[in-house]
Structures are given as C-alpha cells and as structure tokens.
Write a protein that holds these residues in place. Sequence first.
Motif, PDB file in Angstrom:
ATOM      1  N   VAL A  27       0.811  -1.217   0.000  1.00 36.06           N
ATOM      2  CA  VAL A  27       0.000   0.000   0.000  1.00 36.06           C
ATOM      3  C   VAL A  27       0.847   1.271   0.000  1.00 36.06           C
ATOM      4  O   VAL A  27       0.540   2.227   0.682  1.00 36.06           O
ATOM      5  N   ASP A  28       1.925   1.292  -0.787  1.00 37.54           N
ATOM      6  CA  ASP A  28       2.729   2.509  -0.799  1.00 37.54           C
ATOM      7  C   ASP A  28       2.070   3.604  -1.635  1.00 37.54           C
ATOM      8  O   ASP A  28       2.404   4.767  -1.492  1.00 37.54           O
ATOM      9  N   GLY A  29       1.115   3.268  -2.490  1.00 36.99           N
ATOM     10  CA  GLY A  29       0.340   4.251  -3.227  1.00 36.99           C
ATOM     11  C   GLY A  29       0.994   4.808  -4.471  1.00 36.99           C
ATOM     12  O   GLY A  29       0.387   5.617  -5.170  1.00 36.99           O
ATOM     13  N   ILE A  30       2.209   4.410  -4.781  1.00 35.95           N
ATOM     14  CA  ILE A  30       2.919   4.986  -5.919  1.00 35.95           C
ATOM     15  C   ILE A  30       2.171   4.703  -7.219  1.00 35.95           C
ATOM     16  O   ILE A  30       1.921   5.609  -8.019  1.00 35.95           O
ATOM     17  N   ARG A  31       1.805   3.466  -7.450  1.00 38.26           N
ATOM     18  CA  ARG A  31       1.125   3.109  -8.693  1.00 38.26           C
ATOM     19  C   ARG A  31      -0.212   3.839  -8.816  1.00 38.26           C
ATOM     20  O   ARG A  31      -0.560   4.348  -9.886  1.00 38.26           O
ATOM     21  N   THR A  32      -0.958   3.918  -7.734  1.00 37.00           N
ATOM     22  CA  THR A  32      -2.255   4.587  -7.763  1.00 37.00           C
ATOM     23  C   THR A  32      -2.111   6.055  -8.129  1.00 37.00           C
ATOM     24  O   THR A  32      -2.858   6.577  -8.968  1.00 37.00           O
ATOM     25  N   VAL A  33      -1.153   6.728  -7.513  1.00 37.25           N
ATOM     26  CA  VAL A  33      -0.951   8.148  -7.796  1.00 37.25           C
ATOM     27  C   VAL A  33      -0.430   8.344  -9.219  1.00 37.25           C
ATOM     28  O   VAL A  33      -0.818   9.300  -9.905  1.00 37.25           O
ATOM     29  N   LEU A  74       2.287  14.888  -9.807  1.00 38.89           N
ATOM     30  CA  LEU A  74       3.744  14.726  -9.808  1.00 38.89           C
ATOM     31  C   LEU A  74       4.316  14.916  -8.409  1.00 38.89           C
ATOM     32  O   LEU A  74       5.211  14.173  -7.985  1.00 38.89           O
ATOM     33  N   ILE A  75       3.795  15.896  -7.704  1.00 36.45           N
ATOM     34  CA  ILE A  75       4.230  16.100  -6.310  1.00 36.45           C
ATOM     35  C   ILE A  75       3.848  14.887  -5.469  1.00 36.45           C
ATOM     36  O   ILE A  75       4.640  14.403  -4.651  1.00 36.45           O
ATOM     37  N   GLY A  76       2.634  14.355  -5.683  1.00 42.10           N
ATOM     38  CA  GLY A  76       2.174  13.188  -4.932  1.00 42.10           C
ATOM     39  C   GLY A  76       3.012  11.956  -5.181  1.00 42.10           C
ATOM     40  O   GLY A  76       3.270  11.177  -4.259  1.00 42.10           O
ATOM     41  N   VAL A  77       3.439  11.769  -6.420  1.00 42.33           N
ATOM     42  CA  VAL A  77       4.303  10.619  -6.734  1.00 42.33           C
ATOM     43  C   VAL A  77       5.598  10.728  -5.945  1.00 42.33           C
ATOM     44  O   VAL A  77       6.074   9.743  -5.355  1.00 42.33           O
ATOM     45  N   GLU A  78       6.175  11.908  -5.908  1.00 37.96           N
ATOM     46  CA  GLU A  78       7.433  12.093  -5.169  1.00 37.96           C
ATOM     47  C   GLU A  78       7.228  11.877  -3.671  1.00 37.96           C
ATOM     48  O   GLU A  78       8.058  11.256  -3.000  1.00 37.96           O
ATOM     49  N   VAL A  79       6.122  12.367  -3.138  1.00 38.85           N
ATOM     50  CA  VAL A  79       5.827  12.163  -1.716  1.00 38.85           C
ATOM     51  C   VAL A  79       5.686  10.665  -1.418  1.00 38.85           C
ATOM     52  O   VAL A  79       6.238  10.167  -0.429  1.00 38.85           O
ATOM     53  N   CYS A  80       4.972   9.931  -2.271  1.00 42.01           N
ATOM     54  CA  CYS A  80       4.800   8.491  -2.065  1.00 42.01           C
ATOM     55  C   CYS A  80       6.126   7.747  -2.179  1.00 42.01           C
ATOM     56  O   CYS A  80       6.384   6.817  -1.411  1.00 42.01           O
ATOM     57  N   ARG A  81       6.968   8.146  -3.126  1.00 42.08           N
ATOM     58  CA  ARG A  81       8.274   7.492  -3.264  1.00 42.08           C
ATOM     59  C   ARG A  81       9.133   7.722  -2.037  1.00 42.08           C
ATOM     60  O   ARG A  81       9.793   6.804  -1.545  1.00 42.08           O
ATOM     61  N   ARG A  82       9.143   8.950  -1.544  1.00 43.36           N
ATOM     62  CA  ARG A  82       9.940   9.235  -0.338  1.00 43.36           C
ATOM     63  C   ARG A  82       9.426   8.457   0.866  1.00 43.36           C
ATOM     64  O   ARG A  82      10.201   7.938   1.654  1.00 43.36           O
ATOM     65  N   ARG A  83       8.091   8.385   0.998  1.00 40.51           N
ATOM     66  CA  ARG A  83       7.513   7.650   2.128  1.00 40.51           C
ATOM     67  C   ARG A  83       7.873   6.163   2.027  1.00 40.51           C
ATOM     68  O   ARG A  83       8.243   5.532   3.014  1.00 40.51           O
ATOM     69  N   GLU A  88      11.271   1.539   3.938  1.00 41.08           N
ATOM     70  CA  GLU A  88      12.205   0.451   3.672  1.00 41.08           C
ATOM     71  C   GLU A  88      13.365   0.460   4.674  1.00 41.08           C
ATOM     72  O   GLU A  88      13.903  -0.583   4.999  1.00 41.08           O
ATOM     73  N   ARG A  89      13.745   1.617   5.114  1.00 39.49           N
ATOM     74  CA  ARG A  89      14.861   1.721   6.058  1.00 39.49           C
ATOM     75  C   ARG A  89      14.469   1.380   7.420  1.00 39.49           C
ATOM     76  O   ARG A  89      13.976   0.776   8.046  1.00 39.49           O
TER      77      ARG A  89
END
Length: 89
Positions: A27-33, A74-83, A88-89
């Motif tokens: 559920v990271d949301g990247i694909r959806t966004v 585009l902003i949402g994709v970056e936010v989801c990628r960072r989250r 992962e860490r």
Amino acid sequence: MEEYDEPAAHRIGKKSYLIADVAPLDVDGIRTVMVGTALWAVAFVGLLPFYGRLADSGRTWWLWTCMAGFGLGLIGVEVCRRRAHRQER
C-alpha cells in the motif's frame, strides 16, 4: 487436502465480524498516484483540441484544472516514493 484455521471472530456491539488471516497488500500508493496523474495528463491533452470552444463558453478552467491535477500528481508521486523509501529503512 490442506486444513485451514477458522478465522478469528470479533464482536463489536451487537455484530460479529470474522477476520481472515490475510497478508496486507502493498500500500505505498505509488502506482495509484501515477495512474491518477497520467489520467489528468490524458484529460489535458484530450481537451487541447477544444480550446476554442472552451474559451467561447467560459470553461477554460477545465483545461487548467487538468494541468493542476497533473502537477499535484507529480508532487504526490514524489511524496509516495519518499515515504516508501523511508519505510524500507
């Protein structure tokens, strides 16, 4: 034949709910966004040929709404990628 465990039953108020042992979805949301962002871009490009009609009827805001949706996506994709990277860490 495999044997399955009975799902857990939880009672809340007068209702009983069965809770199955199912692994959570990714559920990271990247694909959806990304899909939503792409749809805004397609809508923008699809409205471009009708710019004259939109301007005549005072509805050029439709075009700019699509552009804003694409930009915010585009902003949402970056936010989801960072989250997702942080998780992962």
